[in-house]
Design a protein around this motif. Structure first.
Motif, PDB file in Angstrom:
ATOM      1  N   ASP A   1       0.817  -1.224   0.000  1.00  0.00           N
ATOM      2  CA  ASP A   1       0.000   0.000   0.000  1.00  0.00           C
ATOM      3  C   ASP A   1       0.850   1.274   0.000  1.00  0.00           C
ATOM      4  OD1 ASP A   1       1.014  -0.253   2.577  1.00  0.00           O
ATOM      5  OD2 ASP A   1      -0.818   0.446   3.547  1.00  0.00           O
TER       6      ASP A   1
ATOM      7  N   GLU B   1       0.950  12.275  -6.741  1.00  0.00           N
ATOM      8  CA  GLU B   1      -0.098  11.821  -5.823  1.00  0.00           C
ATOM      9  C   GLU B   1      -1.422  11.664  -6.575  1.00  0.00           C
ATOM     10  OE1 GLU B   1      -0.356  14.700  -2.693  1.00  0.00           O
ATOM     11  OE2 GLU B   1       1.697  14.330  -2.018  1.00  0.00           O
ATOM     12  N   GLU B   2      -1.771  12.682  -7.361  1.00  0.00           N
ATOM     13  CA  GLU B   2      -3.016  12.642  -8.138  1.00  0.00           C
ATOM     14  C   GLU B   2      -3.014  11.449  -9.096  1.00  0.00           C
ATOM     15  OE1 GLU B   2      -3.154  16.502 -10.035  1.00  0.00           O
ATOM     16  OE2 GLU B   2      -3.128  17.525  -8.095  1.00  0.00           O
ATOM     17  N   LYS B   3      -1.899  11.243  -9.775  1.00  0.00           N
ATOM     18  CA  LYS B   3      -1.779  10.149 -10.740  1.00  0.00           C
ATOM     19  C   LYS B   3      -2.001   8.804 -10.050  1.00  0.00           C
ATOM     20  CE  LYS B   3      -0.014  10.244 -14.570  1.00  0.00           C
ATOM     21  NZ  LYS B   3      -0.647  10.339 -15.894  1.00  0.00           N
TER      22      LYS B   3
ATOM     23  N   ARG C   1      -3.593   8.157  -7.264  1.00  0.00           N
ATOM     24  CA  ARG C   1      -4.988   8.012  -6.834  1.00  0.00           C
ATOM     25  C   ARG C   1      -5.831   7.438  -7.974  1.00  0.00           C
ATOM     26  NH1 ARG C   1      -4.191  13.214  -4.524  1.00  0.00           N
ATOM     27  NH2 ARG C   1      -4.025  13.072  -2.277  1.00  0.00           N
ATOM     28  N   GLU C   2      -5.482   7.803  -9.214  1.00  0.00           N
ATOM     29  CA  GLU C   2      -6.224   7.340 -10.393  1.00  0.00           C
ATOM     30  C   GLU C   2      -5.835   5.925 -10.809  1.00  0.00           C
ATOM     31  OE1 GLU C   2      -5.463  10.036 -13.631  1.00  0.00           O
ATOM     32  OE2 GLU C   2      -5.924  11.776 -12.391  1.00  0.00           O
TER      33      GLU C   2
ATOM     34  N   ARG D   1      -3.515   3.520  -9.348  1.00  0.00           N
ATOM     35  CA  ARG D   1      -3.166   2.441  -8.417  1.00  0.00           C
ATOM     36  C   ARG D   1      -3.943   2.627  -7.116  1.00  0.00           C
ATOM     37  NH1 ARG D   1       1.451  -0.489 -10.357  1.00  0.00           N
ATOM     38  NH2 ARG D   1       1.014  -1.927  -8.664  1.00  0.00           N
ATOM     39  N   LYS D   2      -5.139   2.108  -7.095  1.00  0.00           N
ATOM     40  CA  LYS D   2      -6.068   2.303  -5.970  1.00  0.00           C
ATOM     41  C   LYS D   2      -5.564   1.679  -4.666  1.00  0.00           C
ATOM     42  CE  LYS D   2      -9.470   3.992  -8.607  1.00  0.00           C
ATOM     43  NZ  LYS D   2      -9.338   5.363  -8.940  1.00  0.00           N
TER      44      LYS D   2
ATOM     45  N   THR E   1      -2.029   3.751  -0.539  1.00  0.00           N
ATOM     46  CA  THR E   1      -2.674   4.653   0.417  1.00  0.00           C
ATOM     47  C   THR E   1      -1.695   5.623   1.079  1.00  0.00           C
ATOM     48  OG1 THR E   1      -2.434   3.049   2.221  1.00  0.00           O
ATOM     49  CG2 THR E   1      -4.489   2.971   0.947  1.00  0.00           C
TER      50      THR E   1
ATOM     51  N   ILE F   1      -2.642   9.275   1.229  1.00  0.00           N
ATOM     52  CA  ILE F   1      -3.278   9.887   0.059  1.00  0.00           C
ATOM     53  C   ILE F   1      -4.725   9.428  -0.121  1.00  0.00           C
ATOM     54  CG2 ILE F   1      -1.112  10.311  -1.145  1.00  0.00           C
ATOM     55  CD1 ILE F   1      -1.969   7.928  -3.031  1.00  0.00           C
ATOM     56  N   ARG F   2      -5.157   8.511   0.728  1.00  0.00           N
ATOM     57  CA  ARG F   2      -6.565   8.105   0.743  1.00  0.00           C
ATOM     58  C   ARG F   2      -6.830   7.410   2.072  1.00  0.00           C
ATOM     59  NH1 ARG F   2      -7.503   6.012  -4.176  1.00  0.00           N
ATOM     60  NH2 ARG F   2      -5.422   5.718  -4.914  1.00  0.00           N
ATOM     61  N   GLU F   3      -8.086   7.384   2.436  1.00  0.00           N
ATOM     62  CA  GLU F   3      -8.493   6.750   3.704  1.00  0.00           C
ATOM     63  C   GLU F   3      -8.539   5.248   3.558  1.00  0.00           C
ATOM     64  OE1 GLU F   3      -8.922   8.572   6.514  1.00  0.00           O
ATOM     65  OE2 GLU F   3      -8.259  10.240   5.286  1.00  0.00           O
TER      66      GLU F   3
END
Length: 155
Positions: free
Chosen positions: A79, A105-107, A109-110, A112-113, A116, A153-155
């Motif tokens: 992760d 970071e933005e890339k 998130r799109e 590679r889910k 985190t 970068i995500r929960e």
């Protein structure tokens, strides 16, 4: 000015070689010795084949003119994405490092889910990179030989 990240291609081998052996880049790297070209070529071929390493070139396109500004490499492990980046000598000190990290970071998130957390390891002497990660909202943890910066970068 249109800034974007593009995936590295085999024709980038010489560009990345020049950037990797830049004196400031070597000074801030954990392995400071110059990199032989043959070693670099083998390493770069392996990077391009590895699904868990994403290598991007940070580009500015303005009035039909394209200029490579820097590179960012994301080494993925479960992760986590470990960041390594550099900016071309003539483009340093202009805020591009911060924007490149944000775009990476933005890339991720799109594309590679499963990622985190972003992680960066910065030598204490590398004030410019420390500033980039602090501006981007990373949390610093002081280690013996470097500062480790992390950001969810995500929960």
């Amino acid at each position: 000015m249109a800034l974007y990240l593009r995936e590295a291609i085999k024709e980038d081998v010489d560009l990345l070689y020049r950037w990797a052996n830049d004196s400031e880049v070597r000074k801030n790297a954990f392995h400071t010795e110059q990199i032989p070209y043959d070693t670099h070529k083998v390493w770069f071929d392996n990077i391009l084949k590895d699904r868990n390493i994403l290598q991007y070139i940070f580009v500015d396109q303005h009035h039909g003119v394209t200029k490579e500004i820097g590179q960012i490499r994301l080494s993925l492990d479960k992760d986590r994405a470990v960041i390594g980046y550099s900016i071309a000598e003539d483009m340093r000190g202009k805020g591009f490092g911060t924007r490149m990290v944000q775009m990476a970071e933005e890339k991720l998130r799109e594309v590679r889910k499963e990622i985190t957390v972003f992680v960066a390891q910065v030598k204490y002497e590398n004030k410019a990179s420390a500033k980039v990660f602090e501006k981007c909202g990373y949390i610093a943890c002081r280690k013996m030989e470097y500062i480790e910066y992390t950001k969810a970068i995500r929960e």
